[in-house]
Design a protein around this motif. Structure first.
Motif, short mmCIF file in Angstrom:
data_model
loop_
_atom_site.label_atom_id
_atom_site.label_comp_id
_atom_site.label_asym_id
_atom_site.label_seq_id
_atom_site.Cartn_x
_atom_site.Cartn_y
_atom_site.Cartn_z
N LEU A 37 44.39 23.42 49.62
CA LEU A 37 44.76 22.06 49.02
C LEU A 37 45.66 21.18 49.72
CD1 LEU A 37 45.52 23.51 45.40
CD2 LEU A 37 43.48 22.48 45.78
N HIS A 208 39.58 19.75 45.55
CA HIS A 208 40.60 19.51 44.53
C HIS A 208 40.07 20.06 43.29
CE1 HIS A 208 43.12 16.88 47.11
NE2 HIS A 208 42.21 16.18 47.28
N ILE A 210 40.63 22.40 40.89
CA ILE A 210 41.50 23.67 40.65
C ILE A 210 41.00 24.66 39.86
CG2 ILE A 210 43.52 24.12 39.38
CD1 ILE A 210 44.00 22.62 41.89
N PHE A 222 48.32 25.76 50.50
CA PHE A 222 48.97 24.39 50.13
C PHE A 222 49.38 23.65 51.48
CE2 PHE A 222 52.22 21.16 49.18
CZ PHE A 222 51.36 20.30 48.88
N ILE A 238 49.23 28.16 41.81
CA ILE A 238 49.00 27.06 40.80
C ILE A 238 49.89 26.92 39.62
CG2 ILE A 238 47.24 26.00 39.17
CD1 ILE A 238 45.01 27.15 41.49
N PRO A 241 54.45 27.69 41.70
CA PRO A 241 54.52 27.17 43.00
C PRO A 241 56.14 27.31 43.17
CG PRO A 241 54.13 25.13 41.47
CD PRO A 241 53.94 26.51 40.52
N THR A 246 54.79 21.35 46.69
CA THR A 246 53.60 21.94 45.90
C THR A 246 53.66 21.58 44.43
OG1 THR A 246 53.89 23.67 47.60
CG2 THR A 246 52.34 24.16 45.66
N LYS A 247 54.89 21.65 43.96
CA LYS A 247 55.23 21.19 42.58
C LYS A 247 54.78 19.94 42.43
CE LYS A 247 58.67 24.59 41.84
NZ LYS A 247 60.37 24.70 41.51
N LEU A 250 51.03 19.40 42.71
CA LEU A 250 50.22 19.97 41.30
C LEU A 250 50.40 19.07 40.17
CD1 LEU A 250 50.58 23.91 42.18
CD2 LEU A 250 48.43 22.37 42.33
N SER A 251 51.45 18.67 39.70
CA SER A 251 51.97 17.70 38.77
C SER A 251 51.16 16.36 38.80
CB SER A 251 53.46 17.44 38.56
OG SER A 251 53.62 16.41 39.58
N LEU A 254 46.96 18.04 38.08
CA LEU A 254 46.61 18.82 36.87
C LEU A 254 46.81 18.16 35.68
CD1 LEU A 254 48.55 22.07 37.81
CD2 LEU A 254 46.01 21.88 37.72
#
Length: 254
Positions: A37, A208, A210, A222, A238, A241, A246-247, A250-251, A254
């Motif tokens: 990712l 991508h 997820i 990641f 996921i 994190p 990473t956070k 993903l924010s 997602l």
């Protein structure tokens, strides 16, 4: 062989002044499914292409099944391998690209048997038998004689997967295999990949998707700005994190 299927040691790659890989080190166990990712430009695709030597490394080493890929050791240092050795090792690594890269003048069967006939020197009869089995495996037994322009994007990508499998690879690499597909066709390709995972194929997947990572991956890696920021089982990475980068990524997705 008891070591990991893929061993990446301090991999560096630059394009001009841009350093795309900055010391990537990670392993992939035999039978493991790893999802890469990261944002565009993080180095995921370049790493994938270095694994089968479509891109050359500027530093570090990559081993597949305990063999150095693209290089050989000579007097304590590594040098570019012979073309024949590179071709042999590459033939053991299946790769499925974002774009299907099928030969438009060949049927589905023709695309699948091209490499077994010309690279492995298989007889056409044996290759057709193998091709039929691989096309059946990806749910296209009824499309054997169709040309790519008669197939949907999802069907073309499944032919591309069958073509890679026909070389009986030790390892499968997927570079965003569903990103060029209409949303309603994504599922049929992911279903084939899930089946491969259940069969124990070692896979590295840039995606991508997820949901696929959650369901199928053993581990998610990641990457950001050419380094591995964190890696963990999918639920852990996921949902919890550890790293701020990473956070933030993903924010956004997602």
């Amino acid at each position: 062989m008891t070591g990991p299927m893929v061993r990446i040691e301090d991999a560096h790659k630059r394009f001009g002044k841009l350093e795309v890989l900055r010391g990537v080190t990670t392993n992939v166990a035999r039978g493991e499914v790893v999802v890469l990712l990261g944002a565009s430009g993080s180095g995921k695709t370049t790493l994938l292409r270095c694994i089968n030597h479509l891109e050359t490394l500027d530093g570090g080493r990559i081993y597949v099944d305990d063999e150095l890929v693209g290089y050989r050791e000579k007097k304590g240092r590594i040098v570019e391998d012979k073309e024949s050795a590179i071709a042999r090792k590459r033939s053991q690594i299946g790769m499925v690209f974002q774009r299907f890269n099928l030969f438009p003048h060949l049927t589905a069967m023709g695309n699948v048997i091209e490499a077994p006939v010309h690279v492995k020197k298989m007889t056409k009869r044996d290759a057709r038998e193998l091709g039929r089995a691989q096309l059946e495996k990806v749910g296209l037994a009824d499309k054997i004689d169709e040309h790519p322009n008669k197939l949907s994007g999802g069907q073309q990508q499944r032919v591309a997967i069958a073509r890679a499998l026909a070389m009986q690879p030790k390892l499968m690499l997927f570079d965003e295999p569903t990103s060029a597909l209409d949303p309603e066709l994504v599922g049929e390709v992911l279903d084939v990949m899930k089946e491969l995972a259940r069969d124990g194929m070692t896979m590295i997947v840039v995606t991508h998707e997820i949901g696929f990572a959650r369901e199928v991956a053993d581990r998610v890696v990641f990457m950001d700005e050419g380094v591995v920021v964190e890696e963990a089982p999918p639920r852990q990475l996921i949902e919890s994190p550890q790293h701020e980068r990473t956070k933030a990524f993903l924010s956004r997705i997602l």
